[in-house]
Design an enzyme around this catalytic site. Sequence first.
Site, PDB file in Angstrom:
ATOM      1  N   HIS A  83       0.701  -1.258   0.256  1.00  0.00           N
ATOM      2  CA  HIS A  83       0.241   0.091   0.570  1.00  0.00           C
ATOM      3  C   HIS A  83       1.060   1.297   0.259  1.00  0.00           C
ATOM      4  CE1 HIS A  83      -2.802   3.367   0.902  1.00  0.00           C
ATOM      5  NE2 HIS A  83      -2.221   3.404   2.606  1.00  0.00           N
ATOM      6  N   ASP A 115       7.325  21.876 -25.895  1.00  0.00           N
ATOM      7  CA  ASP A 115       6.943  20.916 -25.826  1.00  0.00           C
ATOM      8  C   ASP A 115       8.091  20.363 -25.000  1.00  0.00           C
ATOM      9  OD1 ASP A 115       6.930  17.783 -25.238  1.00  0.00           O
ATOM     10  OD2 ASP A 115       6.347  17.205 -27.291  1.00  0.00           O
ATOM     11  N   TRP A 124       7.238   0.375   4.061  1.00  0.00           N
ATOM     12  CA  TRP A 124       7.491   1.089   3.462  1.00  0.00           C
ATOM     13  C   TRP A 124       9.039   1.870   2.801  1.00  0.00           C
ATOM     14  CZ3 TRP A 124       8.834   5.994   1.418  1.00  0.00           C
ATOM     15  CH2 TRP A 124       8.548   7.059   2.470  1.00  0.00           C
ATOM     16  N   SER A 146      13.842   6.405 -13.530  1.00  0.00           N
ATOM     17  CA  SER A 146      12.857   7.156 -14.180  1.00  0.00           C
ATOM     18  C   SER A 146      11.446   8.732 -13.149  1.00  0.00           C
ATOM     19  CB  SER A 146      11.032   6.268 -13.946  1.00  0.00           C
ATOM     20  OG  SER A 146      10.612   7.355 -14.004  1.00  0.00           O
ATOM     21  N   SER A 147      12.284   8.872 -11.807  1.00  0.00           N
ATOM     22  CA  SER A 147      11.743   9.633 -11.419  1.00  0.00           C
ATOM     23  C   SER A 147      13.454  11.032 -11.764  1.00  0.00           C
ATOM     24  CB  SER A 147      12.120   9.318  -9.714  1.00  0.00           C
ATOM     25  OG  SER A 147      10.625   9.596  -9.051  1.00  0.00           O
ATOM     26  N   HIS A 185      12.925  11.568   4.125  1.00  0.00           N
ATOM     27  CA  HIS A 185      12.280  12.938   3.894  1.00  0.00           C
ATOM     28  C   HIS A 185      12.226  14.297   3.063  1.00  0.00           C
ATOM     29  CE1 HIS A 185      10.020  15.427   7.238  1.00  0.00           C
ATOM     30  NE2 HIS A 185      10.633  16.554   6.342  1.00  0.00           N
ATOM     31  N   GLU A 212      11.949  13.306   0.163  1.00  0.00           N
ATOM     32  CA  GLU A 212      10.693  12.595  -0.326  1.00  0.00           C
ATOM     33  C   GLU A 212       9.347  13.500   0.063  1.00  0.00           C
ATOM     34  OE1 GLU A 212      10.305  10.808  -3.088  1.00  0.00           O
ATOM     35  OE2 GLU A 212       7.996  10.165  -3.041  1.00  0.00           O
ATOM     36  N   TYR A 238       8.549  16.170   0.763  1.00  0.00           N
ATOM     37  CA  TYR A 238       8.162  17.789   0.367  1.00  0.00           C
ATOM     38  C   TYR A 238       8.537  17.960  -1.428  1.00  0.00           C
ATOM     39  CZ  TYR A 238       8.862  18.827   5.070  1.00  0.00           C
ATOM     40  OH  TYR A 238       8.535  19.381   6.437  1.00  0.00           O
ATOM     41  N   SER A 241      -1.809  26.618  -5.551  1.00  0.00           N
ATOM     42  CA  SER A 241      -1.261  28.016  -5.807  1.00  0.00           C
ATOM     43  C   SER A 241      -1.758  28.443  -6.896  1.00  0.00           C
ATOM     44  CB  SER A 241      -0.064  28.469  -5.349  1.00  0.00           C
ATOM     45  OG  SER A 241       0.374  28.154  -4.144  1.00  0.00           O
ATOM     46  N   HIS A 289      14.251  12.806  12.775  1.00  0.00           N
ATOM     47  CA  HIS A 289      13.241  13.037  13.509  1.00  0.00           C
ATOM     48  C   HIS A 289      12.083  12.169  13.128  1.00  0.00           C
ATOM     49  CE1 HIS A 289      11.154  15.605  10.126  1.00  0.00           C
ATOM     50  NE2 HIS A 289      11.296  14.680   9.849  1.00  0.00           N
ATOM     51  N   HIS A 290      12.666  11.352  12.442  1.00  0.00           N
ATOM     52  CA  HIS A 290      12.101  10.008  11.919  1.00  0.00           C
ATOM     53  C   HIS A 290      12.762   9.127  12.894  1.00  0.00           C
ATOM     54  CE1 HIS A 290       9.490  11.388   8.520  1.00  0.00           C
ATOM     55  NE2 HIS A 290      10.840  12.105   8.023  1.00  0.00           N
ATOM     56  N   THR A 315       6.246  27.184   6.263  1.00  0.00           N
ATOM     57  CA  THR A 315       5.029  26.360   6.109  1.00  0.00           C
ATOM     58  C   THR A 315       3.652  27.645   6.472  1.00  0.00           C
ATOM     59  OG1 THR A 315       6.206  24.026   6.197  1.00  0.00           O
ATOM     60  CG2 THR A 315       3.471  24.372   6.136  1.00  0.00           C
ATOM     61  N   LYS A 370       2.660  30.191   4.053  1.00  0.00           N
ATOM     62  CA  LYS A 370       1.875  29.838   2.526  1.00  0.00           C
ATOM     63  C   LYS A 370       0.854  29.607   2.660  1.00  0.00           C
ATOM     64  CE  LYS A 370       4.947  26.877  -0.297  1.00  0.00           C
ATOM     65  NZ  LYS A 370       4.976  27.737  -1.213  1.00  0.00           N
ATOM     66  N   ARG A 426       0.937   1.237  14.811  1.00  0.00           N
ATOM     67  CA  ARG A 426       0.629   1.380  13.625  1.00  0.00           C
ATOM     68  C   ARG A 426       1.357  -0.324  13.248  1.00  0.00           C
ATOM     69  NH1 ARG A 426       5.572   4.512  10.449  1.00  0.00           N
ATOM     70  NH2 ARG A 426       4.349   4.028   8.680  1.00  0.00           N
TER      71      ARG A 426
END
Lengths: 526, 381
Positions: free
Chosen positions: A70, A99, A135, A163-164, A247, A249, A251, A262, A296-297, A322, A325, A444
Amino acid sequence: MGDHHHGPAKGISRWLFTTNHKDIGTMYLWFSFAMFILGGFFAMVIRAELFQPGMQLVEPAFFNQMTTLHGLVMVFGAIMPSFVGLANWMIPMMIGAPDMALPRMNNWSFWILPPTFLLLASTLFMEGGAPAFGWTFYAPLSTTYAPPSVTFFIFSVHVLGLSSIMGSINIIATVMNMRAPGMTYMKMPLFVWTWLITAFLLVAVMPVLAGAVTMMLMDIHFGTSFFSAAGGGDPVLFQHVFWFFGHPEVYIIILPAFGVVSQIIPAFSRKPLFGYDSMVYATASIAFLSFIVWAHHMYTVGMPVAGELFFMYATMLIAVPTGVKVFNWISTMWRGAMTFETPMLFSLGFLVLFTIGGFTGLMLSIAPSDFQYHDSYFVVAHFHYVMVAGAVFSMTAAVYYWLPKWCGRMYNETMGKTHFWISFVGFNLTFFPQHFVGLAGMPRRIPDYALQFADFNMMSSIGAFIYGASQILFLYNVIATIVAGKPTSEEKVWDGAEGLEWTVPTPAPYHTFETPPKIDPAHAHS
Amino acid sequence: MFSEAKRLSKLALGPVLMLLSAAALAAGGEVNQVNMSPGVTEVGRQIYSLHMIIFWICTVIGIGVFGVMFYSIYAHRKSRGHEPATFHESTKVEIAWTVVPFFILIAMAVPATSTLLEIYDNDDADMDIVVTGYQWKWKYEYLNEDGENVSFFSNLRTPQSEIYNSENKGEHYLLEVDEPLVLPADTKVRFLVTANDVIHSWWVPQLAVKKDAIPGFINEAWTRTDVEGVYRGQCAELCGKDHGFMPIVVNVVSQDEYQQWLGEKQAEAAQIKQLMAQTFTMDELMERGKAVYERNCLACHGGAGEGGVGTAIAGSAIATGELSGHLNIGINGVPGTAMQAFGGQLNDVDMAAVITYQRNAFGNNMGDMVQPIDVFNHKKG
């Protein structure tokens, strides 16, 4: 070549060999929606098992495969490719380019995705089952103790990263080289800005992820001990490397979403975006901070207290840009002339729910409190507020906003609004109670739970089924629009919309801006 | 087990309960608890008050931000004939809402820092306990300066029949163990947390302790409480198949009770030593072996030896083959797989019993027996 105004090729070869940014964007969007349905199906299995205490439908080992797939499918298959698809469609049209800069690479970066996810999904049918280590795939659960299918998982991650990276290089090259004359950086639409910054993040961290999985591969097959304590390695090293990727990732996923809202909020407020410059600087600040907050993870891994303090302070700082924004979006609405079509509803849903996710994020940044929150359902609730109500809601808003421009037909507004309200209720019913069970002590990634958590889990499951079902309405609405929506040929589908994409005919022709548009130098930005 | 109607009525009450949460805060571990519990330790209370301070700051900011937003949605809508303004920046306002949050963050960071330093103050502990995570159970070892260490495993006690719904679930479903960790009240206890296989995380919310158990590392954590009682927690880090089934139960008792318990555990250990020299009958070994099997082997090898994560034992080449090969796998495990070396986890009596059981149950009917002395000799090599 000769004729510059040729249309698309016919049949399957149009899609296989296309180098057209609109075709590739379309394929990315459909592919990501298919992955969204697949990842959603895995989520439904999870919520069905958690509907009541006790094991009912699946075995614990399979449950772990579901949570793992998932997460992987949603992050790498649904959310990231959907924004790449949007970038493909919109960036050339927003900066007045014909293009993408590297069209053949563009084709390649899409077409390696479907086989990769086929490979990843096929691990479900392999002996030992699919990856079941979450994950985040922490070693040594993902190395010494992993099922044999982990090798296929590693290969998939390598190709996804490829790919990314190719997609990002393309976006950077396009934005830097293909802007129409007069389209200076500070005139670019914010969606282009957020994607430019995102692309730099991707180029920076995807190789780090590749490094992590390569070390896993070496540990599993070639006798190294990067992450094995028995051989002098360090399991915590894995987490540092993973989150140095992981991390940013987060963002990578949310910045393009910021870009989308926006664009949409000013359009339906009929008022220019407030604080354009500060939006750009805030985006860049968030991107910079994302590189120095990864641990922080990992507050509970046993870091020295100085490390904990550094990562806590740095993480808290993210609240500042943040906040800027959020304040800017609300000031954009302030004294506007608002209407509430479906894209605006999803953007407002984003604004409210993402802000709640931001608040819980601030709570999680506080290291001492995190000793109680960490790895509980509170974290699950937090990141779904950011990922689903953040990224997915904004992506949904984007589809409703630009779909008329893409296909020259209007979607059914009533059905769109219904989709929003069902999604909104279903989403909150799913994830709000998860804050409660998390604070009450539910970890979790468990397939079964103590009786005290039963009621909120049942609520959560019911909400998840509602949210899942609402996506069928979305799919139906999009297909019905493409096939039989009310035709429109107005260039500016929305009266408050600004930007070059609204100056081309509707539906957008196969080739746009073969000659660069004239940019009004007096116009501040779009 | 709850009746369906009762549960549904509680569902409807969810939002109301959320508002009444304050009432539920004191005790923790309650049905439909919606907030963190301050728990029973000073650190826990500090964390809780930090949690609430930040929560209220966020709530106040949220009310302000959403208030402005919803007022704007109400007042500045086209359908009310509102004409759009054209302003799009204000340096003063933008500086203000960058700088003010910064000071709010500093106000949060001060108490957070002091609580964190308190959590990290592992010095001057009165006693040390090594907590080791295994797939999927916890081992506790009391380090005893004068006398022998006391050490035991703590396994899930909830029977499979409750998990698979053939029996009603008990009050402490999934949060009950065969042997709880026993701690004396009013004592600073330091935990030395590590793991044997993958990463686990030892979490007891009421004691405000969560520390990752990482193979090759020894992490420190500590707790101290004056409130006697039973506190329950779970493994918090995904550690494989039965991650959801390795609970933690901590029994905090008075000093006297603790000393008495410790004495009993030490006597028990001495008794096991005596048993090691004894010779058992087949029935005795089978009875003990069955119990050992269910606690240690069943999760992977299945209730009827049919296999699962692990290989099948019924009719397996190992369990029906050479005895020394079977003993070797039980004692040393299979490196690089989930089959652990149980030689250090089971005493020789239990090892002898469970090997005997595996060779004679599930239709294996080998007819041979293993005595504790055989295990001892095998370990010696």
